[in-house]
Design an enzyme around this catalytic site. Sequence first.
Site, short mmCIF file in Angstrom:
data_model
loop_
_atom_site.label_atom_id
_atom_site.label_comp_id
_atom_site.label_asym_id
_atom_site.label_seq_id
_atom_site.Cartn_x
_atom_site.Cartn_y
_atom_site.Cartn_z
N GLU A 159 54.31 8.97 89.03
CA GLU A 159 52.85 8.91 88.85
C GLU A 159 52.35 7.56 88.34
O GLU A 159 51.52 7.50 87.44
CB GLU A 159 52.41 10.07 87.95
N ASN A 200 58.13 9.26 92.52
CA ASN A 200 57.64 10.64 92.63
C ASN A 200 56.16 10.71 92.23
O ASN A 200 55.79 10.26 91.15
CB ASN A 200 58.50 11.48 91.65
N HIS A 236 51.89 19.64 94.48
CA HIS A 236 51.16 20.62 93.66
C HIS A 236 49.86 20.90 94.41
O HIS A 236 48.89 20.15 94.32
CB HIS A 236 50.87 20.05 92.27
N GLU A 266 58.04 19.15 93.90
CA GLU A 266 57.48 20.03 92.86
C GLU A 266 56.50 21.03 93.45
O GLU A 266 55.45 21.31 92.87
CB GLU A 266 56.76 19.19 91.78
N ASP A 268 54.09 23.83 94.42
CA ASP A 268 53.50 25.13 94.11
C ASP A 268 52.12 25.17 94.76
O ASP A 268 51.58 24.14 95.14
CB ASP A 268 53.48 25.47 92.62
O1 G3I Z 1 58.13 21.09 73.35
C1 G3I Z 1 57.10 21.92 72.81
C2 G3I Z 1 57.68 22.99 71.98
O2 G3I Z 1 58.31 22.39 70.87
C3 G3I Z 1 56.58 23.95 71.55
O3 G3I Z 1 57.15 25.04 70.90
C4 G3I Z 1 55.80 24.46 72.77
C5 G3I Z 1 54.62 25.33 72.35
O4 G3I Z 1 53.69 25.41 73.41
O5 G3I Z 1 55.31 23.37 73.47
C6 G3I Z 1 56.34 22.56 73.96
O6 G3I Z 1 55.90 21.54 74.77
C7 G3I Z 1 55.42 21.92 76.04
C8 G3I Z 1 56.38 21.37 77.10
O7 G3I Z 1 55.84 21.58 78.38
C9 G3I Z 1 57.74 22.02 77.02
O8 G3I Z 1 57.64 23.40 77.23
C10 G3I Z 1 54.04 21.31 76.21
O9 G3I Z 1 53.14 21.96 75.34
C11 G3I Z 1 53.58 21.46 77.64
O10 G3I Z 1 52.37 20.72 77.78
C12 G3I Z 1 54.64 20.89 78.58
O11 G3I Z 1 54.14 21.05 79.89
C13 G3I Z 1 54.90 20.44 80.93
C14 G3I Z 1 54.09 19.35 81.60
O12 G3I Z 1 54.82 18.81 82.68
C15 G3I Z 1 53.72 18.22 80.64
O13 G3I Z 1 52.74 17.44 81.20
C16 G3I Z 1 55.20 21.53 81.94
O14 G3I Z 1 56.08 22.49 81.35
C17 G3I Z 1 55.85 20.92 83.19
O15 G3I Z 1 55.92 21.89 84.18
C18 G3I Z 1 55.01 19.76 83.70
O16 G3I Z 1 55.70 19.18 84.77
C19 G3I Z 1 55.10 18.05 85.43
C20 G3I Z 1 56.22 17.18 85.96
O17 G3I Z 1 57.13 16.88 84.94
C21 G3I Z 1 55.68 15.91 86.61
N1 G3I Z 1 54.72 16.25 87.64
C22 G3I Z 1 53.64 17.13 87.24
C23 G3I Z 1 54.21 18.42 86.61
C24 G3I Z 1 53.10 19.35 86.25
O18 G3I Z 1 52.30 18.82 85.24
#
Ligand code: G3I
Length: 348
Positions: A159, A200, A236, A266, A268
Amino acid sequence: MRSLIYALATLVPLVVAPAAAQAEPVGEPLTTLRMAAQLRNIPIGASVDENALRDDADYAAVLVREFSVLTPENSMKFDAVHARPFRYSFDAGDKVLAFAEEHRMEVHGHVLVWHEQLPNWLTKAQWTPEKLRTVLREHIYRVVGHYRGRIKAWDVVSEAIDDNGEMRKTFWLEGLGPEYVALAFQWAHEADPNAQLIYNDYGAEGGGRKSDAIFRLMQDLRTRGVPVHGVGLQAHLSVDEVPNPQEVRANMERLQALGLMVYITEMDVSLKLPVTPTKLDEQALVYRDMMNTCLSAPNCKGFTLWGFTDRYSWIPEFFPGRGAALVFDEQMQPKPSYRALIEVLAGH
Ligand code: G3I
């Protein structure tokens, strides 16, 4: 081969009858995505939620049955592996890799340079460009080096281009200037000369300003001999806004002309809740078109979903009111989109 595919196709309507689903919650399909994709020689992947993998036995069972490639959803990101300066923790990523190896699956590394999920020690400090270069180089060397030989493809940069086709204004661009993209690929290559290195991005599957800007970036990197080998089209998507399959195909072709592979990294397809049968059918069509396009492009070398079950997906948290974006529902039952993928893989 052809007759095998037709034999598979005849089994498709039998995938998980409702009565069987009651007796066996995970279902026992007669063919699977993994089997059907193997026959077409296309790796089929899903991102893995590490917590679900640990806690949800159904989740792990379906993953193994249906997919041949795993992308750790969060556990190899910067804040996960490098939460403190000079301290690396590979435990979560190692668990995903061990699970994959146990079940003869590959792992797609995700992600070395991205502007999200960066630790505060990194983003809140003041860096000279030289010091920041050292930090990023060391990060890439350590992470790619740790998995050298075991992870064959990495999302190196994600990105870097914004929706207007400009370099995205990120921590990395501000600290290192636009050359950070080339440097990251160079360092990743030094750390594992055999790994496939991928750029990516999302919203660039078909035509348009962003996709053109990514093409120009790739052209520049390739011309300069920077070791970039593929482009990840995240896909996405939403049922309400679907890229034109001809444009996606044309985009894949022009990237092939640069000598690049493409990967759906990725995918969906979210929809506005509530779920209706019509929306699920529309969703299935989007999955079908993308798989068809990938299968028709000689340089499309992988097809990965961002999750696989609506039980775990990033969509509802990030887009309230939307969801149901994947191919299994929350009860782990296959949706029309699952059957569409199997049908396309089986040659229908
Ligand atoms: O790590 C903390 C954890 O300590 C806490 O307990 C928990 C409570 O909500 O939050 C955790 O962090 C979360 C993290 O995922 C791990 O689960 C964040 O809040 C959450 O915002 C984060 O979201 C991820 C996101 O990237 C971040 O921008 C999504 O799971 C993940 O699916 C998403 O993936 C991205 C790709 O890497 C890149 N392309 C876009 C895609 C979708 O955004």
